[in-house]
Scaffold this active site. Structure first.
Site, PDB file in Angstrom:
ATOM      1  N   TYR A   1       0.808  -1.166  -0.067  1.00  0.00           N
ATOM      2  CA  TYR A   1      -0.203  -0.051  -0.094  1.00  0.00           C
ATOM      3  C   TYR A   1       0.880   1.304   0.000  1.00  0.00           C
ATOM      4  CZ  TYR A   1      -2.970   4.041   1.533  1.00  0.00           C
ATOM      5  OH  TYR A   1      -3.333   4.942   1.678  1.00  0.00           O
TER       6      TYR A   1
ATOM      7  N   PHE B   1      15.401  19.722  -0.822  1.00  0.00           N
ATOM      8  CA  PHE B   1      14.001  19.276  -1.054  1.00  0.00           C
ATOM      9  C   PHE B   1      13.775  18.086  -0.554  1.00  0.00           C
ATOM     10  CE2 PHE B   1      11.174  16.903  -4.017  1.00  0.00           C
ATOM     11  CZ  PHE B   1      10.064  17.724  -3.876  1.00  0.00           C
TER      12      PHE B   1
ATOM     13  N   ARG C   1     -11.444   4.693   8.875  1.00  0.00           N
ATOM     14  CA  ARG C   1     -10.467   3.541   8.020  1.00  0.00           C
ATOM     15  C   ARG C   1      -9.283   3.604   8.780  1.00  0.00           C
ATOM     16  NH1 ARG C   1      -8.625   7.844   3.499  1.00  0.00           N
ATOM     17  NH2 ARG C   1      -8.099   9.739   4.970  1.00  0.00           N
TER      18      ARG C   1
ATOM     19  N   ARG D   1       1.312   8.447  12.990  1.00  0.00           N
ATOM     20  CA  ARG D   1       0.664   9.987  13.611  1.00  0.00           C
ATOM     21  C   ARG D   1      -0.781  10.240  13.610  1.00  0.00           C
ATOM     22  NH1 ARG D   1       2.405  14.602  10.155  1.00  0.00           N
ATOM     23  NH2 ARG D   1       0.737  13.807   8.876  1.00  0.00           N
TER      24      ARG D   1
HETATM   25  C1  D9A Z   1       6.495  14.067  -1.519  1.00  0.00           C
HETATM   26 CL1  D9A Z   1       6.399  15.364  -5.514  1.00  0.00          CL
HETATM   27  C2  D9A Z   1       5.240  14.050  -1.409  1.00  0.00           C
HETATM   28  N1  D9A Z   1       4.649  13.597   0.132  1.00  0.00           N
HETATM   29  C3  D9A Z   1       5.231  14.226   1.207  1.00  0.00           C
HETATM   30  C4  D9A Z   1       6.378  15.438   0.976  1.00  0.00           C
HETATM   31  O1  D9A Z   1       7.393  14.897   0.576  1.00  0.00           O
HETATM   32  C5  D9A Z   1       7.617  14.018  -0.513  1.00  0.00           C
HETATM   33  C6  D9A Z   1       4.285  14.117  -2.206  1.00  0.00           C
HETATM   34  C7  D9A Z   1       4.514  14.579  -3.623  1.00  0.00           C
HETATM   35  C8  D9A Z   1       6.016  14.623  -3.848  1.00  0.00           C
HETATM   36  C9  D9A Z   1       6.882  14.452  -2.833  1.00  0.00           C
HETATM   37  C10 D9A Z   1       8.967  13.745  -1.054  1.00  0.00           C
HETATM   38  C11 D9A Z   1       9.912  15.061  -1.064  1.00  0.00           C
HETATM   39  C12 D9A Z   1      11.190  14.838  -1.296  1.00  0.00           C
HETATM   40  C13 D9A Z   1      11.697  13.647  -1.975  1.00  0.00           C
HETATM   41  C14 D9A Z   1      10.838  12.523  -2.085  1.00  0.00           C
HETATM   42  C15 D9A Z   1       9.425  12.577  -1.679  1.00  0.00           C
HETATM   43  O2  D9A Z   1      11.245  11.421  -2.422  1.00  0.00           O
HETATM   44  C16 D9A Z   1      12.411  11.175  -2.993  1.00  0.00           C
HETATM   45  O3  D9A Z   1       8.479  11.608  -1.630  1.00  0.00           O
HETATM   46  C17 D9A Z   1       8.746  10.389  -1.142  1.00  0.00           C
HETATM   47  O4  D9A Z   1       4.774  13.769   2.249  1.00  0.00           O
HETATM   48  C18 D9A Z   1       3.587  12.520   0.237  1.00  0.00           C
HETATM   49  C19 D9A Z   1       3.908  11.312   0.069  1.00  0.00           C
HETATM   50  C20 D9A Z   1       4.829  10.829   1.614  1.00  0.00           C
HETATM   51  C21 D9A Z   1       2.696  10.695   0.229  1.00  0.00           C
HETATM   52  C22 D9A Z   1       4.982  10.809  -0.948  1.00  0.00           C
HETATM   53  C23 D9A Z   1       6.500  16.487   2.220  1.00  0.00           C
HETATM   54  C24 D9A Z   1       5.054  16.713   2.557  1.00  0.00           C
HETATM   55  N2  D9A Z   1       4.871  17.352   3.735  1.00  0.00           N
HETATM   56  C25 D9A Z   1       3.527  18.007   4.390  1.00  0.00           C
HETATM   57  C26 D9A Z   1       3.491  17.650   5.682  1.00  0.00           C
HETATM   58  C27 D9A Z   1       2.727  16.481   6.047  1.00  0.00           C
HETATM   59  O5  D9A Z   1       2.750  16.441   7.319  1.00  0.00           O
HETATM   60  O6  D9A Z   1       2.217  15.743   5.297  1.00  0.00           O
HETATM   61  O7  D9A Z   1       4.195  17.114   1.962  1.00  0.00           O
HETATM   62  C28 D9A Z   1       3.639  19.434   4.053  1.00  0.00           C
HETATM   63  O8  D9A Z   1       4.807  20.094   4.204  1.00  0.00           O
HETATM   64  O9  D9A Z   1       2.585  20.108   3.881  1.00  0.00           O
END
Ligand code: D9A
Length: 474
Positions: free
Chosen positions: A174, A291, A231, A221
């Site tokens: 998943y 990043f 869910r 979290r």
């Molecule tokens: C990311 Cl293009 C995400 N996701 C994140 C954010 O970081 C990853 C979604 C779309 C993209 C990227 C991310 C950043 C940098 C390198 C990465 C990476 O891989 C090499 O992804 C793995 O969470 C969502 C997924 C985890 C589902 C992939 C960070 C982010 N942070 C949120 C805070 C939060 O708590 O969600 O989105 C925010 O700052 O609003």
């Protein structure tokens, strides 16, 4: 109000917030005045979905900025369709499965989301996103399309109500669909951009771990929020050891078992930590490094915050804003990132408890992080000269100077400070000298200050002699 209390309890974080808000200079800033209306609108939509992460995306090198922004928006739209419980399943499935085709169709939009869906507006304006998608380099478009295809398939599979996360394999599968694939797609973008080693396009295992570490931390979290939405993503093979039903973990009488359940979930997430460090250690472009590093340092901090924390079952626990700013300010080099990982591994280790069935595993995993850092990060025992040079280099890069210029600037600054100090000290001494000429009794003042009274005899002698002198004068 919470923020003010946090800042009183953690004053160093106030400085981090000021530093970020006032002094933070973007590595690469966008130039909105040179952008067309549709591109600007895409960045507005990005701001609407995620303020903090939007800022991080916008600092990417111009070569990658638009591609990552479009990738993020497309993924977010896909996620919004998956998340929407008001959509009938027979409508949802074909949209998820065909999403990779829709993003290549001019004018396609999606207006069927429920009124309360957070990113509904993004789906309504997908035609704008598609317009900009088509302007990207073909190799970037191909990556985005590939990932959408696989992710849409996976999301459709998990949208089936009868499918749930049971085994650890299910959890990894998943998480691979919703997060690991994002890591893989980004790595392929890095490789195609030429800003990073071409090998990143093939490091799928490590790229997957980048997503899994973030997603698994989110899953721990968000226990409460997900449960309230009806869910859960905690795998049954874990929670069933601690409670008969996943919702029972939140009951006060089960608290000690529930806390041990968090430990097992934390173990499962922590297993990816050294992969994350290894992935980050190979990046060479500064903007790509920042990043990638920022979300990961936030994740390890969140993980140490949720570890054995019963509040997880009642509310969404979040890291403090000041802590977040501290990490955004610092996540610019591997040394800092490694220090943050070790710091939180130690915090987790401190709260580990022998009564916990996962006690040894937690201990081992924290040790593994610590050992990785010792093995891979250049030893901290650098000579003072090396440390000074490294610092000058870091500051030079920040101020846009060469190291020689930075060293000269440092020297000039030292001379200015020395002159100012010398002036005030000199002035003080001069005034003291003038006072002495005018009859100031430093000997008496000194005796009083040091608390050593002058022998009575000398005092008497002095008084008598001065009196006798005046008698004589009389
Ligand atoms: C990311 Cl293009 C995400 N996701 C994140 C954010 O970081 C990853 C979604 C779309 C993209 C990227 C991310 C950043 C940098 C390198 C990465 C990476 O891989 C090499 O992804 C793995 O969470 C969502 C997924 C985890 C589902 C992939 C960070 C982010 N942070 C949120 C805070 C939060 O708590 O969600 O989105 C925010 O700052 O609003």
């Amino acid at each position: 109000m919470g923020l003010i209390l946090d800042l009183i309890l953690h004053p160093s974080e106030a400085q981090a917030i000021v530093q970020y808000k006032v002094w933070h200079e973007p590595l690469h800033a966008r130039e909105p005045e040179n952008e067309c209306d549709t591109l600007r609108r895409c960045y507005e939509l990005l701001d609407l979905t995620s303020r903090s992460f939007s800022a991080v995306i916008q600092e990417l090198s111009p070569e990658l900025r638009d591609a990552v922004m479009i990738f993020y928006l497309v993924l977010r739209a896909l996620d919004t369709v998956e998340d929407d419980m008001t959509l009938p399943i027979e409508r949802k499935l074909p949209v998820l499965r065909n999403f990779h085709e829709y993003i290549t169709q001019d004018g396609w939009t999606f207006k069927e989301n429920g009124e309360n869906e957070k990113d509904r507006q993004l789906c309504i304006e997908m035609d704008t996103v598609i317009l900009e998608y088509k302007k990207l380099k073909p190799e970037y478009q191909a990556v985005i399309k590939d990932i959408c295809k696989e992710m849409g398939e996976g999301m459709a599979y998990y949208s089936d109500e009868t499918i749930s996360v049971v085994t650890l394999k299910d959890l990894d599968k998943y998480c691979h669909y919703v997060a690991g694939l994002v890591g893989e797609g980004l790595s392929r973008l890095w490789a195609n951009s030429g800003l990073e080693n071409k090998k990143y396009g093939e490091l799928m295992e490590l790229s997957n771990s980048m997503g899994l570490f973030l997603q698994k931390t989110n899953i721990i979290r968000d226990y409460r929020e997900d449960l309230d939405d009806g869910r859960t993503f905690w795998p049954k093979c874990i929670w069933s050891k601690y409670a008969d039903d996943i919702s029972d973990l939140a009951k006060v009488e089960n608290q000690s078992a529930a806390i041990n359940c968090i430990s097992e979930m934390t173990c499962n997430a922590l297993e990816h930590a050294t992969d994350v460090l290894l992935y980050l250690s190979g990046l060479r472009n500064q903007s790509v490094f920042n990043f990638c590093a920022i979300p990961q340092v936030m994740a390890i901090a969140s993980l140490s915050l949720v570890f054995r924390n019963p509040a997880v079952f009642q509310k969404n626990v979040k890291i403090r804003k000041g802590q977040a700013c501290q990490m955004i300010n610092g996540a610019t080099n591997l040394q800092f990132v490694a220090e943050v990982f070790v710091k939180h591994a130690r915090l987790i280790h401190q709260r580990n408890h022998p009564s916990d069935p996962n006690f040894l595993r937690i201990s081992q995993l924290c040790g593994k992080i610590e050992q990785w850092v010792i093995d891979v990060i250049p030893p901290i025992s650098a000579t003072p000269k090396q440390v000074a040079w490294a610092r000058a280099e870091e500051r030079a890069r920040h101020n846009g100077m060469t190291v020689e210029e930075q060293k000269q600037a440092d020297k000039d600054m030292k001379i200015v400070i020395a002159c100012v100090v010398a002036f005030w000290v000199g002035l003080g001494l001069l005034m003291a000298f003038v006072a002495w000429l005018l009859g100031a009794r430093y000997d008496l003042a000194w005796a009083e200050l040091t608390g050593r009274d002058m022998p009575v005899s000398t005092v008497v002698e002095k008084v008598v002699s001065s009196q006798s002198r005046s008698f004589e004068e009389l």
